[in-house]
Scaffold this motif. Structure first.
Motif, PDB file in Angstrom:
ATOM      1  N   GLN A 193      13.646   8.582 -10.092  1.00 38.31           N
ATOM      2  CA  GLN A 193      13.638   8.541  -8.795  1.00 38.31           C
ATOM      3  C   GLN A 193      13.773   7.133  -8.194  1.00 38.31           C
ATOM      4  O   GLN A 193      13.155   6.206  -9.083  1.00 38.31           O
ATOM      5  N   ARG A 194      14.356   6.814  -7.471  1.00 39.21           N
ATOM      6  CA  ARG A 194      14.708   5.350  -7.452  1.00 39.21           C
ATOM      7  C   ARG A 194      13.519   4.817  -6.395  1.00 39.21           C
ATOM      8  O   ARG A 194      13.200   5.222  -5.612  1.00 39.21           O
ATOM      9  N   VAL A 195      13.231   3.308  -6.804  1.00 38.85           N
ATOM     10  CA  VAL A 195      12.205   2.635  -6.280  1.00 38.85           C
ATOM     11  C   VAL A 195      12.615   1.823  -5.172  1.00 38.85           C
ATOM     12  O   VAL A 195      13.615   0.996  -5.161  1.00 38.85           O
ATOM     13  N   ALA A 196      12.159   1.981  -3.805  1.00 38.58           N
ATOM     14  CA  ALA A 196      12.703   1.092  -2.662  1.00 38.58           C
ATOM     15  C   ALA A 196      11.476   0.492  -1.953  1.00 38.58           C
ATOM     16  O   ALA A 196      10.577   0.861  -1.896  1.00 38.58           O
ATOM     17  N   LEU A 197      11.689  -0.940  -2.109  1.00 38.95           N
ATOM     18  CA  LEU A 197      10.845  -1.746  -1.390  1.00 38.95           C
ATOM     19  C   LEU A 197      11.111  -2.166   0.121  1.00 38.95           C
ATOM     20  O   LEU A 197      12.450  -2.515   0.428  1.00 38.95           O
ATOM     21  N   VAL A 198      10.394  -1.968   0.993  1.00 43.39           N
ATOM     22  CA  VAL A 198      10.656  -2.134   2.194  1.00 43.39           C
ATOM     23  C   VAL A 198       9.791  -3.159   2.780  1.00 43.39           C
ATOM     24  O   VAL A 198       8.237  -2.938   2.833  1.00 43.39           O
ATOM     25  N   THR A 199       9.908  -4.532   3.184  1.00 47.07           N
ATOM     26  CA  THR A 199       9.212  -5.651   3.406  1.00 47.07           C
ATOM     27  C   THR A 199       9.002  -5.355   5.195  1.00 47.07           C
ATOM     28  O   THR A 199       9.883  -4.926   5.949  1.00 47.07           O
TER      29      THR A 199
END
Ligand code: NAP
Length: 243
Positions: free
Chosen positions: A5-11
């Motif tokens: 599973q890809r890790v997505a960072l949203v600021t």
């Protein structure tokens, strides 16, 4: 999506466009982590994304970014998708604009990009896959009286993306921007009815956009299918400006 599973960072995932992006990427199956500027904001993000997935991280503060990114990497793994959404406006005519109004907007909206993206590059390069998506604004191209600081920061984001796209493309990393028009959020709540009506009159689709509509464009650029698009800015502005 790969087996992993890809890790997505949203600021800036507490509210508005960032909250919509975080929710959309989570619904698409990514392991999403969202940031806030306060512990209370981080708790709100975690309520939507899952325990521990709201992180306190200020993009205008070196130490906060370093600490936040280290925490994310150890708790969830290195992000291979980053959505640089956090941003501020401090509007004023240039004649009256204080040095603080100028520098806080540039330091948050533009230098924040430098602080967050640079440390994430190494792991993306190693993985030979990455998605760097930054939220610009139609104002970066169209201009808007009272927003020289904001317009400069947003035009800067697009230039940053075009240049970085050339640096990292051979490693399978795409770098793009999404430029929203007039979207219903806290940021646009500041406008009075008269300003709002005048703005809507200029929009081809005759309405404000939604966070979900911006999130849809971000999700597309994050997807496997968008792998041959880089250095691009996708306008999500209802036709208020065409360029
Ligand atoms: P918003 O409702 O004002 O939310 C801003 C978000 O950014 C919040 O999550 C806030 O966190 C976070 N943030 C603010 N300063 C920060 C800092 N120093 N470090 C880290 N996070 C910070 O904004 P929005 O309307 O959703 O806009 C989101 C993005 O879209 C911005 O980049 C904005 O410029 C852009 N945009 C918006 C529109 C529009 O019409 N709304 C149009 C074009 C572009 P806290 O809640 O913790 O303060």
């Amino acid at each position: 999506m790969t087996d992993e599973q890809r890790v997505a960072l949203v600021t800036g995932a507490t509210r508005g466009i960032g909250a919509a992006i975080a929710e959309r990427l989570a619904a698409d199956g990514y392991s999403v982590v969202g940031t806030a500027t306060s512990a209370a904001g981080a708790a709100t993000v975690a309520e939507r994304l899952g325990e521990g997935r709201g992180i306190e991280l200020r993009i205008d503060d070196d130490e906060s970014v370093t600490g936040g990114l280290e925490h994310i990497a150890s708790a969830f793994g290195a992000p291979s998708i980053v959505v640089n959404n956090a941003g501020i406006n401090r509007d004023n005519l240039l004649m009256r604009m204080s040095a603080e109004q100028w520098s806080s907007v540039i330091d948050t909206n533009l230098s924040g990009l430098y602080r967050v993206v640079k440390p994430l590059l190494r792991s993306m390069m190693r993985a030979r896959w990455g998605r760097i998506i930054s939220v610009s604004s139609v104002v970066g191209r169209m201009g808007n009286a009272g927003q020289v600081n904001y317009a400069a920061s947003k035009a800067g984001i697009e230039g940053f993306s075009r240049a970085l796209a050339l640096e990292v493309g051979s490693r399978g990393i795409t770098v793009n921007a999404v430029a929203p028009g007039f979207i219903e959020t806290d940021m646009t709540d500041e406008l009075n009815e008269e300003m709002r009506a005048a703005m809507i009159e200029k929009i081809a689709l005759a309405r404000m956009g939604t966070g979900a509509e911006v999130a849809h464009a971000v999700a597309f650029l994050a997807s496997e299918g968008a792998g041959y698009i880089t250095g691009e800015t996708l306008q999500v502005n209802g036709g208020i400006y065409q360029n």
